[in-house]
Design a protein around this motif. Structure first.
Motif, mmCIF file in Angstrom:
data_model
loop_
_atom_site.group_PDB
_atom_site.id
_atom_site.type_symbol
_atom_site.label_atom_id
_atom_site.label_comp_id
_atom_site.label_asym_id
_atom_site.label_seq_id
_atom_site.Cartn_x
_atom_site.Cartn_y
_atom_site.Cartn_z
ATOM 1 N N ASN A 228 -13.090 11.143 5.535
ATOM 2 C CA ASN A 228 -12.068 11.156 4.494
ATOM 3 C C ASN A 228 -11.028 10.123 4.889
ATOM 4 N N LEU A 229 -10.831 9.141 4.035
ATOM 5 C CA LEU A 229 -9.952 8.015 4.344
ATOM 6 C C LEU A 229 -8.818 7.974 3.316
ATOM 7 N N LYS A 230 -7.593 8.108 3.797
ATOM 8 C CA LYS A 230 -6.432 8.027 2.920
ATOM 9 C C LYS A 230 -5.554 6.870 3.363
ATOM 10 N N ILE A 231 -5.332 5.931 2.451
ATOM 11 C CA ILE A 231 -4.551 4.732 2.749
ATOM 12 C C ILE A 231 -3.311 4.726 1.865
ATOM 13 N N GLU A 232 -2.157 4.634 2.494
ATOM 14 C CA GLU A 232 -0.882 4.508 1.787
ATOM 15 C C GLU A 232 -0.229 3.208 2.201
ATOM 16 N N PHE A 233 0.218 2.421 1.235
ATOM 17 C CA PHE A 233 0.948 1.197 1.570
ATOM 18 C C PHE A 233 2.093 1.028 0.579
ATOM 19 N N PHE A 234 3.200 0.501 1.087
ATOM 20 C CA PHE A 234 4.423 0.448 0.305
ATOM 21 C C PHE A 234 5.323 -0.633 0.874
ATOM 22 N N ASP A 235 6.283 -1.072 0.059
ATOM 23 C CA ASP A 235 7.251 -2.044 0.545
ATOM 24 C C ASP A 235 8.240 -1.339 1.472
ATOM 25 N N LYS A 236 9.034 -2.109 2.185
ATOM 26 C CA LYS A 236 9.911 -1.533 3.210
ATOM 27 C C LYS A 236 10.967 -0.610 2.632
ATOM 28 N N LEU A 237 11.364 -0.839 1.389
ATOM 29 C CA LEU A 237 12.340 0.040 0.742
ATOM 30 C C LEU A 237 11.672 1.182 -0.017
#
Length: 762
Positions: A228-237
């Motif tokens: 099970n692979l969960k990837i979260e990515f977001f800008d610094k703010l």
């Protein structure tokens, strides 16, 4: 606001019914039943096609894979309706004619991502990679690739009329919506990345997902893993956040991971065997092994029969709100270990019995190179510096932190017991600020709730979390709340007295000391009221804190700083309370040789309680804000810790100055009211009204406590002026007692022994 026990139980029941999910498959109408049957039929048809597929076969009627990248280049408006005219379904190759990936991206994966050769003695990869990794992500291309059209079947749509029984037919393309691109596009260039990896070794075999029984399915456990692979990515703010959850395949021999998201427009499970072999290495072997892994997972989990309405809604929501993503990851090899050593490490982490393994030097799980591509949004991103410790090591670290927290709770309970013993009379407890302990109580109650919830989510930490929850619950709901009940009961008759009253000097008027008719509630009603407030405030506070986790980072940080700063101002109400009560300076208190008066005039808070409580409650904040590798992954901010520490030191300094100089030293003299004094002469009329004494002792009054005569100072009788006015006390209700008698009485009850009127504390 008052909440009785029945109302509280009713609110909890309503919340439980509101948030609980329906049992079974979640079907609540004929419409939903038909929806779920259509989804099951679709998956069954796709699985039959998958069973007959070989490595040389192209994808046929598989949702999300009916078109290739070349198809969309040739005709951007082409519909993904099987069969497509003139499309070759009898061959397959690793290029954009048959894949969703453009040729240059395939070349990038083969030369820069999956470039580490596997199977050699120098490249050994850990079979267990359960971990939570963090790192950085970089946008490589946003508009360079042509998005591939992926339709969503219309039967996923919810009913527009509750009387409907049959979902609509056909399909629609959501990329035609005006705001579809705005919802999905990645607009930041550089951001943060979180990857959570868990092994899918066992699956439920029944529809009831809460069943304890799970079954293993992987017959190739030494070569392949399903993840099970969960990837979260977001800008610094954190103004923009993207999440991709998928089932992934891990090639242990080569250290490669392939994960593809799932939605109602992208059913990627049956595409894993083809896409796992983009490098043309041992073509048929890799395809056959991954295909077997998928078949075992499908059959063992009863995939179609265990589908629920929740699964259908989740697939539909993913299609409407998220891009589909394909993740290609290459792990760093553990070249310093042999296979036997890695197995010994895994065995020791799973079941520690003291094997010769240096746990503290186990390397993290690291991604050497990684690429994330969205075929329907045309977005390409790459990973940088992504790594994280094994979950077992993180659990060990968290367990140590929890044990330290348990010791801090035990120390806080001990300090509170000492404080309760110090103020074991109504007169002394009256000087304690109710609001100071309310702030402390709110934090401890919240911690008890959070620990309890975490114990149900993290079974491997169940025992220490439950123990922490128990101690914090005992501290908050029994000791602190019980202490607050006593404080509240001692201050019921002072509801009209506050800091504004003090500054206005209204207490100068003798009329304010006329006894007021005060109904003092019993402790049972007070406890019911306070427990209702406690649980209501706790629910609201936890709800706000939980909601804040989904806020943009800037707003969340502002809320976090304000909340921490406010909740660590717990000595401020005590400073105001000291000012209201007008505690004398330490020198003046020592001049009084009466043990009773000295006890009554002591500072209400023990200094070991003040200092100990401050240190105990500040240590976790210092750890979280100054230690960059903290278990909460919280950002580092030393400046905030310094400001908060100075603020706490300032509060303690004010309390200390009140102890040394008097609680009102900082107020102008004209604003300090003359509080009620029990030591004063009386008039002859007053003496006559209260008995006037006997023939032998005409200027005495009988004490209602000891029934002995009390010599009094009468203004009109000069012969009584030798009587020490400190030998008797006159209450606001004009009753007279021996000083020792009334002081002892007030140590247990702040009511007049004669008329039960409220008495101001000494």
């Amino acid at each position: 606001m008052e909440i009785n026990g029945n109302t509280l139980v009713f609110l909890i029941l309503i919340l439980f019914l509101f948030f609980s999910s329906p049992g079974g498959d979640g079907v609540a109408s004929q419409y939903e039943f038909t929806q779920l049957e259509k989804l099951r039929n679709q998956f069954t048809t796709e699985y039959e096609s998958f069973q007959n597929m070989t490595y040389t076969d192209n994808f046929r009627n598989i949702t999300g894979f009916k078109l290739s990248y070349q198809d969309i280049i040739t005709n951007r408006e082409i519909n993904a309706t099987y069969p497509i005219e003139n499309k070759d379904y009898t061959h397959w190759a690793n290029n954009q004619t048959y894949l969703l990936l453009p040729d240059r991206l395939i070349d990038t994966i083969n030369t820069k991502v999956w470039s580490t050769p596997g199977g050699s003695p120098n490249n050994i990869f850990p079979p267990n990679i359960t971990t939570s990794m963090t790192g950085h992500i970089e946008l490589v291309a946003n508009d360079e690739y042509t998005p591939i059209r992926m339709p969503v079947p219309n039967y996923f749509e919810p009913p527009t009329d509750f009387a409907e029984n049959n979902p609509p037919g056909g399909e629609q393309y959501y990329d035609e919506w005006p705001n579809y691109g705005e919802l999905h596009n990645v607009t930041f260039q550089n951001g943060e990345l979180n990857i959570q990896v868990t092994h899918l070794d066992q699956v439920h075999t029944e529809l009831n997902q809460n069943a304890k029984y799970k079954k293993r399915f992987n017959s190739q456990d030494g070569r392949w893993k399903l993840l099970n692979l969960k990837i979260e990515f977001f800008d610094k703010l954190e103004k923009e956040k993207h999440v991709s959850s998928s089932i992934a395949v891990y090639d242990i021999r080569r250290g490669r991971i392939l994960g593809m998201s799932q939605s109602s427009k992208f059913h990627s499970l049956f595409a894993l065997p083809h896409y796992m072999n983009l490098r043309n290495e041992e073509n048929n072997e890799i395809f056959s092994e991954v295909k077997l892994l998928i078949k075992e997972y499908w059959n063992t989990s009863n995939y179609v029969d265990t589908l629920t309405m929740s699964d259908l809604d989740q697939l539909y929501d993913n299609a409407l709100t998220k891009c589909e993503y394909m993740a290609f990851l290459q792990l760093e090899p553990w070249s310093q270990y042999t296979k036997d050593q890695i197995k010994q490490i895994d065995d020791e982490l799973d079941w520690p019995i003291g094997r010769p393994v240096n746990i503290s030097h186990i390397p993290p799980v690291s991604i050497k190179s990684g690429l994330l591509y969205s075929p329907d949004c045309g977005v390409q991103l790459q990973f940088n510096d992504v790594k994280g410790p094994r979950t077992e090591l993180k659990v060990r670290t968290i367990r140590i932190h929890i044990i330290i927290g348990i010791l801090l709770f035990a120390a806080q309970i001990y300090l509170l017991l000492c404080q309760m013993q110090h103020t074991n009379t109504p007169s002394s407890i009256n000087k304690i600020s109710f609001y100071s302990f309310s702030m402390i109580n709110l934090v401890d109650g919240s911690l008890a709730t959070l620990y309890f919830v975490a114990a149900s989510v993290l079974p491997e930490l169940y025992l220490p979390l439950v123990l922490s929850s128990f101690l914090s619950f005992i501290l908050a709901s029994i000791f602190e709340t019980r202490y607050m009940i006593s404080i509240y009961a001692s201050q019921v008759n002072e509801a009209h007295v506050g800091i504004l009253t003090l500054l206005r000097g209204h207490l100068r008027n003798e009329d304010d000391h006329v006894p007021r008719t005060t109904i003092v509630p019993d402790e049972a009603s007070i406890s019911g009221r306070l427990y209702g407030r406690f649980f209501f405030s706790l629910i609201i506070f936890i709800f706000v804190v939980s909601s804040s986790t989904s806020w943009p980072r800037k707003i969340r940080m502002i809320f976090e700083y304000i909340a921490i700063f406010a909740l660590n101002s717990y000595w401020v109400p005590q400073i105001f309370r000291n000012t209201i009560k007008g505690i004398a300076s330490r020198r003046d208190r020592r001049r009084n040789n009466s043990p009773t008066n000295r006890r009554q005039n002591e500072m209400p808070l023990l200094w070991r309680f003040i200092l100990g409580t401050t240190v105990i409650r500040t240590l976790p904040i210092i750890y979280v804000f100054t230690y960059s590798a903290n278990i909460f992954r919280h950002h580092r901010d030393v400046t905030f810790v310094v400001v908060l520490s100075l603020w706490l030191i300032f509060q303690i300094a004010i309390l200390y100055s009140q102890d040394i100089l008097g609680s009102r030293w900082f107020l102008p003299q004209h604003s300090i009211p003359e509080g009620y004094t029990y030591f004063k002469p009386i008039s002859l009329q007053h003496s006559i009204e209260h008995g006037g004494g006997s023939k032998d002792e005409p200027y005495t009054v009988d004490c209602a406590i000891c029934m002995s005569p009390v010599p009094v100072y009468i203004e009109e009788v000069e012969g009584t002026h030798k009587v020490d006015i400190h030998s008797y006390m006159v209450t606001p209700c004009n009753h007279i007692f021996h000083t020792e008698c009334l002081e002892n009485w007030m140590g247990y009850k702040l009511q007049c022994p004669v008329c039960r009127s409220s008495l101001p504390p000494l």
